[in-house]
Design an enzyme around this catalytic site. Structure first.
Site, mmCIF file in Angstrom:
data_model
loop_
_atom_site.group_PDB
_atom_site.id
_atom_site.type_symbol
_atom_site.label_atom_id
_atom_site.label_comp_id
_atom_site.label_asym_id
_atom_site.label_seq_id
_atom_site.Cartn_x
_atom_site.Cartn_y
_atom_site.Cartn_z
ATOM 1 N N HIS A 41 154.785 55.405 -69.189
ATOM 2 C CA HIS A 41 153.413 55.274 -68.688
ATOM 3 C C HIS A 41 152.605 56.432 -69.265
ATOM 4 O O HIS A 41 153.133 57.258 -70.039
ATOM 5 C CB HIS A 41 153.410 55.252 -67.158
ATOM 6 C CG HIS A 41 154.167 56.370 -66.518
ATOM 7 N ND1 HIS A 41 153.823 57.699 -66.681
ATOM 8 C CD2 HIS A 41 155.281 56.376 -65.745
ATOM 9 C CE1 HIS A 41 154.651 58.457 -66.009
ATOM 10 N NE2 HIS A 41 155.575 57.685 -65.446
ATOM 11 N N GLY A 43 151.716 59.139 -68.134
ATOM 12 C CA GLY A 43 152.270 60.475 -67.898
ATOM 13 C C GLY A 43 153.228 60.869 -69.017
ATOM 14 O O GLY A 43 153.163 61.975 -69.573
ATOM 15 N N HIS A 44 154.137 59.941 -69.388
ATOM 16 C CA HIS A 44 155.043 60.217 -70.519
ATOM 17 C C HIS A 44 154.233 60.435 -71.798
ATOM 18 O O HIS A 44 154.538 61.328 -72.591
ATOM 19 C CB HIS A 44 155.993 59.038 -70.758
ATOM 20 C CG HIS A 44 156.936 58.743 -69.633
ATOM 21 N ND1 HIS A 44 156.821 57.622 -68.843
ATOM 22 C CD2 HIS A 44 158.024 59.400 -69.179
ATOM 23 C CE1 HIS A 44 157.796 57.604 -67.951
ATOM 24 N NE2 HIS A 44 158.535 58.676 -68.122
ATOM 25 N N GLY A 154 157.432 66.775 -67.135
ATOM 26 C CA GLY A 154 156.264 66.670 -66.257
ATOM 27 C C GLY A 154 156.449 67.478 -64.982
ATOM 28 O O GLY A 154 157.536 67.513 -64.402
ATOM 29 N N LYS A 156 155.316 66.562 -62.284
ATOM 30 C CA LYS A 156 155.485 65.591 -61.199
ATOM 31 C C LYS A 156 156.902 65.680 -60.637
ATOM 32 O O LYS A 156 157.105 65.609 -59.435
ATOM 33 C CB LYS A 156 155.188 64.194 -61.761
ATOM 34 C CG LYS A 156 154.825 63.182 -60.745
ATOM 35 C CD LYS A 156 156.054 62.594 -60.189
ATOM 36 C CE LYS A 156 156.110 61.135 -60.127
ATOM 37 N NZ LYS A 156 157.500 60.685 -60.074
ATOM 38 N N VAL A 183 149.928 63.420 -64.293
ATOM 39 C CA VAL A 183 148.856 62.456 -64.592
ATOM 40 C C VAL A 183 148.759 61.502 -63.403
ATOM 41 O O VAL A 183 149.789 61.025 -62.891
ATOM 42 C CB VAL A 183 149.153 61.681 -65.895
ATOM 43 C CG1 VAL A 183 148.035 60.683 -66.194
ATOM 44 C CG2 VAL A 183 149.319 62.654 -67.059
#
Ligand code: PAF
Length: 289
Positions: A41, A43-44, A154, A156, A183
């Protein structure tokens, strides 16, 4: 649709990838590495784009690592879509996509485990026993295969980032670990491959994670130093979402991931919440004292 960038080269073997990267380094080229489990997605993609800016050669790995799933977790159902992943890798600027299969990564049952108990057994590790041993073991293996590089993770997955950073330092791996910001969707939900599991009703309530974290951060910034009070505040916000089942809401030191007394300095607020089949995590940083 053409991306204007060459399609990344696929590499399925450890030997093949090591040889290519050894040649690149011998020619003075720097390597950026983004390990993933696929179903990419934005984020990646932000990690791949950052690796592209910083490095001459960008490698993305796609491997759904069985070691980090417990029995009964979603290893078999984990979403997979290689064609779409390759398209996204191309668009974000990857040069090589490493796609080993299970036997290539683990030709023998694994007898070696990389384990950082103080960081791995708290938070997500408390409810997912052995999960971070599986993560640390596969990431150590991937970093040894890739060799000298900058590796992008990330924020996250803040506990994972903390563990990988510490592991690389403890083992003197020739790797610069780079943490990159989370993200989010416009309504604040952190991007995750597991968001695909959410029903419409669950998806509409999922932004409660960020709202809880922001309420916790506001309390810390107003001078509250008691982790239990901050945790109770975050839990009370999560409880406003009827479909949310809280796993944890924690206020911890950003370096140790635990709170042994009043909150001071760099604090990380972290939450894990189940919505049906999806277990979502999120975190933010703030300063105390
Ligand atoms: O964050 C992930 O997707 C995985 O935990 C990782 C780092 C690729 C290891 O399998």
């Amino acid at each position: 649709m053409s991306t204007g960038r060459p399609t990344p080269e696929l590499e399925a073997t450890i030997g093949g990838l090591s040889r290519r990267l050894a040649e690149a380094r011998a020619a003075g080229r720097t390597v950026g590495f983004v390990p993933t489990m696929g179903f990419l997605h934005a984020g990646h993609c932000s990690l791949v784009e950052r690796a592209r800016v910083d490095n001459d050669v960008v490698v993305v790995s796609i491997f759904v690592n069985p070691l980090q799933f417990n029995p009964g977790e979603d290893f078999d159902d984990y979403p997979r879509d290689l064609d779409r992943d390759l398209e996204m890798c191309a668009r974000a600027g990857a040069d090589i996509v490493f796609v080993p299969d299970g036997p290539e990564m683990y030709p023998e049952p694994v007898a070696t485990t990389v384990r950082l108990p103080a960081l791995a057994d708290v938070l997500c590790g408390a409810s997912r026993a052995g999960h971070f041993d599986g993560v640390a073991t596969v990431v150590a293996k991937l970093l040894v295969i890739v060799g000298e590089c900058s590796a992008y993770f990330g924020e996250k997955d803040f506990q994972q980032l903390t563990i990988v950073t510490r592991m690389a330092a403890d083992l003197s791996l020739p790797v610069r670990v780079v943490g990159c910001g989370t993200v989010r969707e416009p309504d604040g939900l952190a991007l995750s491959s597991r968001n695909a599991y959410l029903s419409e009703a669950e998806r509409s309530q999922a932004p409660v994670l960020l709202r809880a974290l922001e309420a916790g951060a506001a309390l810390v910034q107003s001078g509250e130093a008691d982790p239990a009070a901050v945790e109770a505040e975050m839990a009370s916000v999560i409880a406003t979402a009827p479909l949310a089942e809280i796993d944890y809401a924690a206020a911890a030191s950003a370096s140790t991931l635990t709170a042994d007394g009043p909150l001071r300095g760099d604090v990380r607020l972290l939450v894990a919440v189940r919505f049906g089949k999806a277990r979502l995590i999120d975190n933010i940083g703030c300063r105390a004292g």
